[in-house]
Write a protein that holds these residues in place. Structure first.
Motif, mmCIF file in Angstrom:
data_model
loop_
_atom_site.group_PDB
_atom_site.id
_atom_site.type_symbol
_atom_site.label_atom_id
_atom_site.label_comp_id
_atom_site.label_asym_id
_atom_site.label_seq_id
_atom_site.Cartn_x
_atom_site.Cartn_y
_atom_site.Cartn_z
ATOM 1 N N ARG A 1 10.121 -2.865 -6.469
ATOM 2 C CA ARG A 1 8.811 -3.490 -6.562
ATOM 3 C C ARG A 1 7.857 -2.601 -7.357
ATOM 4 O O ARG A 1 7.747 -1.407 -7.101
ATOM 5 C CB ARG A 1 8.269 -3.758 -5.155
ATOM 6 N N TYR A 2 7.145 -3.200 -8.318
ATOM 7 C CA TYR A 2 6.207 -2.476 -9.173
ATOM 8 C C TYR A 2 4.775 -2.855 -8.779
ATOM 9 O O TYR A 2 4.405 -4.036 -8.747
ATOM 10 C CB TYR A 2 6.454 -2.826 -10.643
ATOM 11 N N VAL A 3 3.984 -1.836 -8.460
ATOM 12 C CA VAL A 3 2.606 -2.024 -8.009
ATOM 13 C C VAL A 3 1.750 -0.973 -8.718
ATOM 14 O O VAL A 3 2.219 0.134 -8.983
ATOM 15 C CB VAL A 3 2.504 -1.846 -6.473
ATOM 16 N N HIS A 4 0.497 -1.311 -9.023
ATOM 17 C CA HIS A 4 -0.368 -0.280 -9.617
ATOM 18 C C HIS A 4 -1.643 -0.114 -8.795
ATOM 19 O O HIS A 4 -2.083 -1.026 -8.083
ATOM 20 C CB HIS A 4 -0.670 -0.567 -11.092
ATOM 21 N N ASP A 5 -2.205 1.083 -8.903
ATOM 22 C CA ASP A 5 -3.426 1.419 -8.160
ATOM 23 C C ASP A 5 -4.635 1.534 -9.075
ATOM 24 O O ASP A 5 -5.647 2.130 -8.724
ATOM 25 C CB ASP A 5 -3.232 2.713 -7.382
ATOM 26 N N GLY A 6 -4.511 0.966 -10.278
ATOM 27 C CA GLY A 6 -5.581 1.065 -11.261
ATOM 28 C C GLY A 6 -5.375 2.185 -12.250
ATOM 29 O O GLY A 6 -5.929 2.162 -13.354
ATOM 30 N N SER A 7 -4.554 3.185 -11.864
ATOM 31 C CA SER A 7 -4.307 4.331 -12.747
ATOM 32 C C SER A 7 -2.827 4.502 -13.093
ATOM 33 O O SER A 7 -2.488 4.924 -14.194
ATOM 34 C CB SER A 7 -4.815 5.622 -12.092
ATOM 35 N N VAL B 1 -10.338 -2.166 4.095
ATOM 36 C CA VAL B 1 -10.047 -0.969 3.295
ATOM 37 C C VAL B 1 -10.495 -1.184 1.854
ATOM 38 O O VAL B 1 -10.657 -2.324 1.394
ATOM 39 C CB VAL B 1 -8.536 -0.628 3.326
ATOM 40 N N ASP B 2 -10.706 -0.075 1.137
ATOM 41 C CA ASP B 2 -11.015 -0.167 -0.285
ATOM 42 C C ASP B 2 -9.826 0.271 -1.131
ATOM 43 O O ASP B 2 -9.963 0.608 -2.304
ATOM 44 C CB ASP B 2 -12.246 0.671 -0.629
ATOM 45 N N PHE C 1 0.831 -1.204 0.000
ATOM 46 C CA PHE C 1 0.000 0.000 0.000
ATOM 47 C C PHE C 1 0.869 1.259 0.000
ATOM 48 O O PHE C 1 0.523 2.260 -0.634
ATOM 49 C CB PHE C 1 -0.950 -0.012 1.196
ATOM 50 N N ALA C 2 1.998 1.213 0.709
ATOM 51 C CA ALA C 2 2.919 2.352 0.676
ATOM 52 C C ALA C 2 3.493 2.545 -0.712
ATOM 53 O O ALA C 2 3.738 3.679 -1.155
ATOM 54 C CB ALA C 2 4.038 2.147 1.693
ATOM 55 N N ASP C 3 3.705 1.430 -1.438
ATOM 56 C CA ASP C 3 4.284 1.514 -2.779
ATOM 57 C C ASP C 3 3.397 2.285 -3.749
ATOM 58 O O ASP C 3 3.903 2.907 -4.699
ATOM 59 C CB ASP C 3 4.533 0.107 -3.336
#
Length: 652
Positions: A145-151, A129-130, A29-31
């Motif tokens: 580390r690669y993470v996406h939030d939908g955008s 959480v949402d 989540f921090a990422d």
């Protein structure tokens, strides 16, 4: 909302206050940039405690490595890879309860746990959480580390950005995927992850086709039309499908064997690239690595040190010999180190164990030097001058070394004896081009000066030289002289004195252009590395911000580290020093790099400045090399900031 901290293992709770799964979910989540206060409030810890333990959890990615074992040992913890008690502590309250496989491995088990969290980080304190944090991939080491939030595709809390820090536009996070350690694509484009010593960044690979793009290693990739290097260089190939990595064998360190992933070298059917830049004049089909250190290469015609041809090397007899020392090699005529030729006379003893261990080898420079010595041909016989510092023994070019321990003479076996012509100072010409050597480093050869014109080469003044193409700075009296080639405007080029020169483009100091100088035309050299610009004093081209009581109008540079004015106020480097009692600034002169005299006293330089030497008789003192003086049979030398006396070993 449950409290995520662990409290039933007091001996570990301070070092590992969270279940590993909750720590990793928080990291995801921090990422994607969730505010730290929101994350930490759910974990039930403050920022200081998170910072204190965060690195320790992250190290468990590599729990089976010696460096992590060492880090844990420094905190009084056992090696984590087999620490089942620690694993039980980290997973006791995570609510996941995965099976543990035997034999136990901390790294493997936590890797499995991370895959579970990556599939759904809404666990434990984050179960309601949402927030969105979709794990995509990661670079193995260092972990990115690669993470996406939908955008956005994010790393370390922010969207991936270019070298200027501007987020890359147009990335499709839903199709973004990893092709290799530092190569990625989405449905439309290919991306690379570049890096400097201080930051990482990303770029869109120019013109790369994501459908046909193939990762060759962490630095090179190729599609159907071109190769690509990780600094965002596109390398068009005339024959598609021929772009490939030039691998090398490495016989040392933790990873002996054929190296492909680490290689900076690639080629196609016509060109060879090093660090993404073409090596000119190479025969690509025959170019390959030689030796076992990944630094020497060869094609049909030449030998190369990394991306640079070695003009003196004999292709047929050149042999890599790491057994004799790191990056050592030789051919029939001379030894080499790091691609540079070295002196036969100076290197004979160093190489003797190697050749004595290989009696099957014959006919090399070492064997000829051995025979010469056995015939009784002495290095101390007086050779014949060839002009300047160069001498001849009939077949070799010789110079007197600056350091007595290097012997009476050092042979420059990479110079062509029959065509050598002295020009000025330590510069000469032979059939290979403009030649020189570095005093004090005579045994280490220097390649011909690239781009030089020996026919027009001349001294301008002091350490400044020029030819019809470019200017040069080389102070052969410096402790560690180094040649600097200056792309100067020769029509306006002017030497100011000492280390200072200028042209129409600005100020040049010790061969390097200086930016941010307010008025280059107002700079006046004061000697050595000092100058003034109006009332501002300069040291090595930089303004001295705290000159103390030094009078710029009467100051003069007497040493590369020392400036003195008419009243004895001094600058040692860029720092002010008070006058020494009784010093006569007008007559202060250096005898060598350490010792100086005025009309009445002897002085020496230490790491903190100039100091008086009353124990040395002014009227009888004489220099002894670059770093000592003698009075009769007594040698004086600075040791640990003090002058010490020694018996003079040899008659002077």
């Amino acid at each position: 909302m449950e409290d995520s901290t662990i409290s039933n293992r007091p001996e570990l709770s301070e070092l590992f206050p969270l279940p590993y799964a909750h720590w990793y979910a928080a990291s995801l989540f921090a990422d994607v940039g969730r505010p730290a206060r929101e994350i930490l409030s759910r974990l039930g810890i403050d920022a200081a405690r998170w910072q204190h333990c965060n690195n320790r959890y992250g190290q468990l990615h590599f729990a089976n490595t010696s460096w992590v074992a060492g880090a844990y040992a420094r905190e009084g913890l056992p090696e984590p890879e087999q620490d089942r008690a620690l694993f039980d502590h980290l997973t006791e309250h995570d609510g996941i309860d995965l099976p543990v496989h035997e034999p136990f491995s901390m790294r493997r088990e936590l890797g499995t746990l991370r895959r579970t969290i990556e599939a759904n980080p809404r666990i434990g304190p984050f179960s309601d959480v949402d927030w969105i944090a979709h794990y995509i991939c990661e670079r193995r080491f260092p972990v990115i580390r690669y993470v996406h939030d939908g955008s956005h595709v994010c790393v370390d809390g922010a969207p991936i950005a270019n070298r200027k820090g501007v987020p890359l536009a147009g990335i499709d996070p839903l199709t973004f995927r990893q092709l290799g350690d530092r190569w990625f694509c989405d449905a439309k484009r290919v991306y690379g992850q570049g890096e400097t010593p201080t930051k990482i960044f990303w770029f869109v690979a120019r013109g790369a086709d994501p459908e046909s793009f193939t990762v060759l290693n962490e630095r090179y990739g190729a599609d159907k039309a071109a190769g690509f290097y990780i600094t965002n260089l596109r390398l068009p190939t005339a024959e598609p499908g021929t772009f490939e990595i030039v691998s090398y064998y490495y016989g040392r360190g933790q990873k002996p064997g054929i190296h492909v992933d680490e290689s900076h070298y690639a080629k196609d059917s016509r060109k060879v690239y090093a660090y993404g830049v073409e090596i000119k004049g190479v025969d690509a089909p025959s170019f390959h690595a030689i030796g076992d250190e990944g630094r020497y290469f060869a094609d049909t015609n030449r030998i190369y040190w990394e991306n640079r041809p070695i003009p003196e090397a004999d292709r047929q007899s050149f042999t890599c010999a790491s057994e004799a020392g790191q990056y050592c090699a030789y051919d029939k005529d001379r030894p080499f180190s790091r691609g540079e030729p070295k002196s036969v006379s100076a290197e004979f003893e160093h190489w003797s164990p190697y050749f004595e261990a290989h009696p099957e080898l014959t006919g090399t420079w070492w064997h000829r030097e051995k025979a010469r010595r056995e015939r009784g041909v002495s290095d101390v016989a007086e050779p014949v001058s060839m002009g300047g510092p160069y001498f001849s023994d009939g077949g070799r070019v010789l110079v007197r070394p600056a350091r007595p321990r290097d012997g009476a003479w050092v042979s420059l076996d990479h110079f062509d004896h029959d065509s050598l012509r002295h020009i000025v100072d330590v510069f000469a010409e032979d059939r290979h081009g403009l030649r020189y050597f570095e005093p004090g480093m005579e045994r280490y050869g220097c390649s011909p000066v690239k781009g030089a014109d020996p026919a027009s080469f001349e001294r301008v003044s002091g350490p400044w030289f020029r030819d019809r193409r470019q200017a040069y700075y080389f102070d052969s009296t410096a402790p560690m002289p180094a040649l600097v080639i200056v792309k100067a405007d020769l029509k306006s080029f002017k030497v100011l004195g000492g280390a200072y020169a200028r042209d129409a483009k600005g100020l040049i100091v010790e061969g390097v252009r200086k930016r941010g100088i307010d008025d280059p035309d107002a700079v006046e050299a004061l000697g050595c590395t000092f100058a003034r610009m109006g009332e501002t004093l300069l040291y090595r081209g930089k303004p001295v911000t705290r000159p103390g009581k030094v009078d710029h109008a009467t100051a003069r540079g007497v040493h590369e580290q020392l400036l003195i004015d008419a009243e004895g106020h001094m600058l040692f480097g860029g720092s002010y020093r008070k006058p020494l009692p009784g010093i006569d600034p007008a007559t202060l002169t250096f005898l060598n790099r350490i010792f100086a005299t005025d009309a009445r006293h002897v002085y020496a330089l230490s790491d903190s400045g100039l100091f008086a030497c009353p124990e040395v008789a002014r009227t009888r003192v004489h220099p002894l090399g670059h770093y000592a003086v003698h009075v009769g049979g007594v040698k004086f030398q600075v040791v640990s900031g003090r002058v010490q006396q020694f018996p003079l070993e040899e008659k002077v």
